[in-house]
Scaffold this motif. Structure first.
Motif, PDB file in Angstrom:
ATOM      1  N   VAL A 149     -53.488  -1.214  -1.932  1.00 54.14           N
ATOM      2  CA  VAL A 149     -54.573  -1.459  -1.952  1.00 54.14           C
ATOM      3  C   VAL A 149     -55.372  -2.626  -2.788  1.00 54.14           C
ATOM      4  O   VAL A 149     -54.278  -2.989  -3.505  1.00 54.14           O
ATOM      5  N   THR A 150     -56.403  -2.616  -2.470  1.00 50.97           N
ATOM      6  CA  THR A 150     -57.584  -3.834  -2.887  1.00 50.97           C
ATOM      7  C   THR A 150     -57.179  -3.499  -4.475  1.00 50.97           C
ATOM      8  O   THR A 150     -57.594  -3.221  -4.662  1.00 50.97           O
ATOM      9  N   ASP A 197     -60.716   4.084  -6.716  1.00 50.26           N
ATOM     10  CA  ASP A 197     -61.302   3.362  -5.605  1.00 50.26           C
ATOM     11  C   ASP A 197     -60.913   5.052  -4.262  1.00 50.26           C
ATOM     12  O   ASP A 197     -59.881   5.721  -4.001  1.00 50.26           O
ATOM     13  N   MET A 198     -61.604   4.996  -4.059  1.00 48.41           N
ATOM     14  CA  MET A 198     -62.064   6.077  -2.416  1.00 48.41           C
ATOM     15  C   MET A 198     -60.765   5.145  -1.313  1.00 48.41           C
ATOM     16  O   MET A 198     -59.836   6.141  -0.613  1.00 48.41           O
ATOM     17  N   LEU A 199     -59.898   4.265  -1.453  1.00 46.32           N
ATOM     18  CA  LEU A 199     -58.881   4.308  -0.591  1.00 46.32           C
ATOM     19  C   LEU A 199     -57.950   4.000  -1.646  1.00 46.32           C
ATOM     20  O   LEU A 199     -56.738   3.789  -0.766  1.00 46.32           O
ATOM     21  N   GLY A 200     -57.714   4.014  -2.570  1.00 47.40           N
ATOM     22  CA  GLY A 200     -56.215   4.380  -3.319  1.00 47.40           C
ATOM     23  C   GLY A 200     -55.735   5.899  -3.290  1.00 47.40           C
ATOM     24  O   GLY A 200     -56.310   6.691  -2.363  1.00 47.40           O
ATOM     25  N   ASN A 201     -54.430   6.335  -4.082  1.00 44.76           N
ATOM     26  CA  ASN A 201     -54.493   7.234  -4.163  1.00 44.76           C
ATOM     27  C   ASN A 201     -54.594   8.359  -5.361  1.00 44.76           C
ATOM     28  O   ASN A 201     -53.629   9.379  -5.531  1.00 44.76           O
ATOM     29  N   VAL A 234     -51.550   5.659 -12.033  1.00 47.33           N
ATOM     30  CA  VAL A 234     -52.832   6.113 -11.005  1.00 47.33           C
ATOM     31  C   VAL A 234     -52.282   7.352 -11.620  1.00 47.33           C
ATOM     32  O   VAL A 234     -51.424   7.705 -11.274  1.00 47.33           O
ATOM     33  N   SER A 235     -53.117   8.647 -11.754  1.00 45.15           N
ATOM     34  CA  SER A 235     -52.831  10.205 -11.807  1.00 45.15           C
ATOM     35  C   SER A 235     -52.786  10.569 -10.161  1.00 45.15           C
ATOM     36  O   SER A 235     -54.336  10.496  -9.431  1.00 45.15           O
ATOM     37  N   GLY A 236     -52.152  11.750 -10.120  1.00 42.52           N
ATOM     38  CA  GLY A 236     -52.429  12.036  -8.150  1.00 42.52           C
ATOM     39  C   GLY A 236     -50.699  12.304  -8.278  1.00 42.52           C
ATOM     40  O   GLY A 236     -50.306  13.372  -8.702  1.00 42.52           O
ATOM     41  N   TRP A 237     -50.959  12.581  -6.754  1.00 40.37           N
ATOM     42  CA  TRP A 237     -49.717  13.258  -6.074  1.00 40.37           C
ATOM     43  C   TRP A 237     -49.082  12.023  -6.102  1.00 40.37           C
ATOM     44  O   TRP A 237     -48.833  11.583  -5.583  1.00 40.37           O
ATOM     45  N   CYS A 238     -47.685  12.421  -6.514  1.00 39.90           N
ATOM     46  CA  CYS A 238     -46.753  11.307  -6.924  1.00 39.90           C
ATOM     47  C   CYS A 238     -45.154  11.668  -6.128  1.00 39.90           C
ATOM     48  O   CYS A 238     -44.462  12.445  -6.443  1.00 39.90           O
TER      49      CYS A 238
END
Length: 412
Positions: free
Chosen positions: A134-135, A151-155, A175-179
């Protein structure tokens, strides 16, 4: 006292009206034909006949024989496609059947056969390092990570912390998300070992409503023919069961390479039917080609993602699968034609009219390039010179027309 003007003789107006009426009726009933001049020139005669012959050959051979322009045509048949895949394969960890590697399972004209997967197991909602792909995900300290940034291209949504990556010495923003994220814990499995032997049934039926003609690509037999046959263009044309390896090979691709990167293969079924012949002459023609641009660096190959969800101790967990595969697009097209009087008359009239191009071409050569072009012009075109009225005596006005023809035919 002024002299009295002479009066026209009685009945002169009626006579003029009768002459006008006769000329009108004559113009209506008379037949006019162009004058023909024979020019005795061997070279020009050869050009004229060659041009006529070429035009005639074009209409007879190309228009009527090749293009069959005497037929009424219908393009784009109404079509239905049903597909079915059979076979099993295995990866390093399990055996796969049709229900798992064919997406979607409905059996439509577009479907995918999974040949390689990257599995990210046990993903759950939480916090973890962002992917290095990811950038601007890499960082040196928390100041490099803005909390709440998405970031729309992130996770996921950034927490504002800079944490160590899954492996190596680099750091990325948390990041907070699916890990864990996909490239941090994915495991690759290859399913393509036995995939070349998968069989694909492609059931296709077409209908041309203009001619009320229908046909299918399966032979109507009751002896279990489809259970033991494979497609062969010469001996089993109406057994539409194809090996996946056969389709990839006919498309000019290497199966192992295609199975690893993915790609799109088109199976084209062409129904070109001449309905002036028996229905048995209307047969499907199959062709195979790769549809996606394999040499494009950006987003080459074919892949997609899907997930399987579970409940563990009341918490939602999922297995993320990035699937590479061979997508099959079944494309049906064709056209049907049958004799019709209207296009036949139209094309015959066009052919007869086009033969006159030879006369136009030869006239242009005579009037432009030949030495005696002015002589030919005088013989081809008659010039009428109208003279003014003569005398003022009684009777209708006199009109004299002189035909100019300064040169003789002998000069041609």
């Amino acid at each position: 006292m002024a002299a009295a003007e002479p009066k026209p003789p009685a009945g002169a107006g009626a006579a003029a009206a009768r002459r006008l009426a006769r000329s009108c009726w004559s113009a209506f009933w008379d037949y006019e034909t162009p004058k023909v001049i024979v020019v005795r020139n061997r070279r020009l005669g050869v050009v004229y006949r060659v041009v006529q012959l070429l035009i005639l050959l074009y209409f007879v051979w190309y228009v009527f024989i090749v293009q069959k322009s005497y037929q009424d045509r219908e393009t784009g048949p109404e079509s239905s496609v049903i597909t079915k895949v059979k076979g099993i394969t295995s990866s390093e960890h399990k055996v796969w059947d049709v229900e798992e590697y064919v997406k979607p399972p409905e059996g439509g004209s577009v479907f995918s056969i999974i040949t390689r997967i990257e599995v990210t197991p046990s993903q759950a909602q939480g916090t973890c390092p962002e992917s290095v792909r990811v950038t601007n995900a890499t960082c040196d300290s928390d100041e490099d990570c803005v909390a709440g940034e998405l970031d729309m291209l992130g996770n996921g949504v950034r927490t504002g912390r800079c944490v160590p990556y899954y492996h190596g010495a680099s750091k990325t923003c948390e990041v907070s998300g699916w890990c864990p994220v996909e490239d941090g814990a994915s495991v690759s499995q290859f399913l393509g070992k036995m995939a070349p032997n998968f069989t694909i049934l492609i059931k296709n039926s077409i209908h041309y409503p203009k001619f009320q003609f229908s046909k299918g690509n399966i032979e109507m037999r009751k002896d279990g023919y489809l259970k033991h046959c494979l497609f062969d263009e010469a001996s089993h044309l109406y057994c539409p069961i194809f090996r996946l390896g056969f389709i990839v090979e006919r498309a000019g691709e290497n199966f192992t390479e295609l199975a690893r990167t993915g790609g799109v293969i088109g199976v084209v079924i062409n129904w070109d039917c001449d309905l002036d012949l028996p229905a048995s002459n209307c047969n499907p023609k199959y062709s195979f080609r790769r549809l996606d641009p394999k040499h494009t660096p950006a987003s080459s190959g074919y892949n997609f993602r899907f997930a399987k969800y579970y409940k563990i101790n009341g918490s939602t967990t999922r297995t993320l699968i990035k699937a590479y595969g061979i997508r099959i697009d079944v494309i049906v097209h064709g056209q049907a034609g049958k004799f019709s009087l209207i296009p036949t008359i139209i094309n015959l009239a066009t052919a007869l009219t086009s033969i006159g191009v030879g006369s136009f071409l030869c006239d242009w050569i005579l009037l432009t390039f030949m030495n005696k072009n002015k002589v030919y012009s005088h013989k081809k075109f008659d010039k009428m010179v109208d003279t003014p009225d003569r005398g003022a005596g009684p009777g209708p006005p006199q009109q004299d027309s002189t035909l100019t023809d300064p040169r003789g035919l002998a000069q041609l």
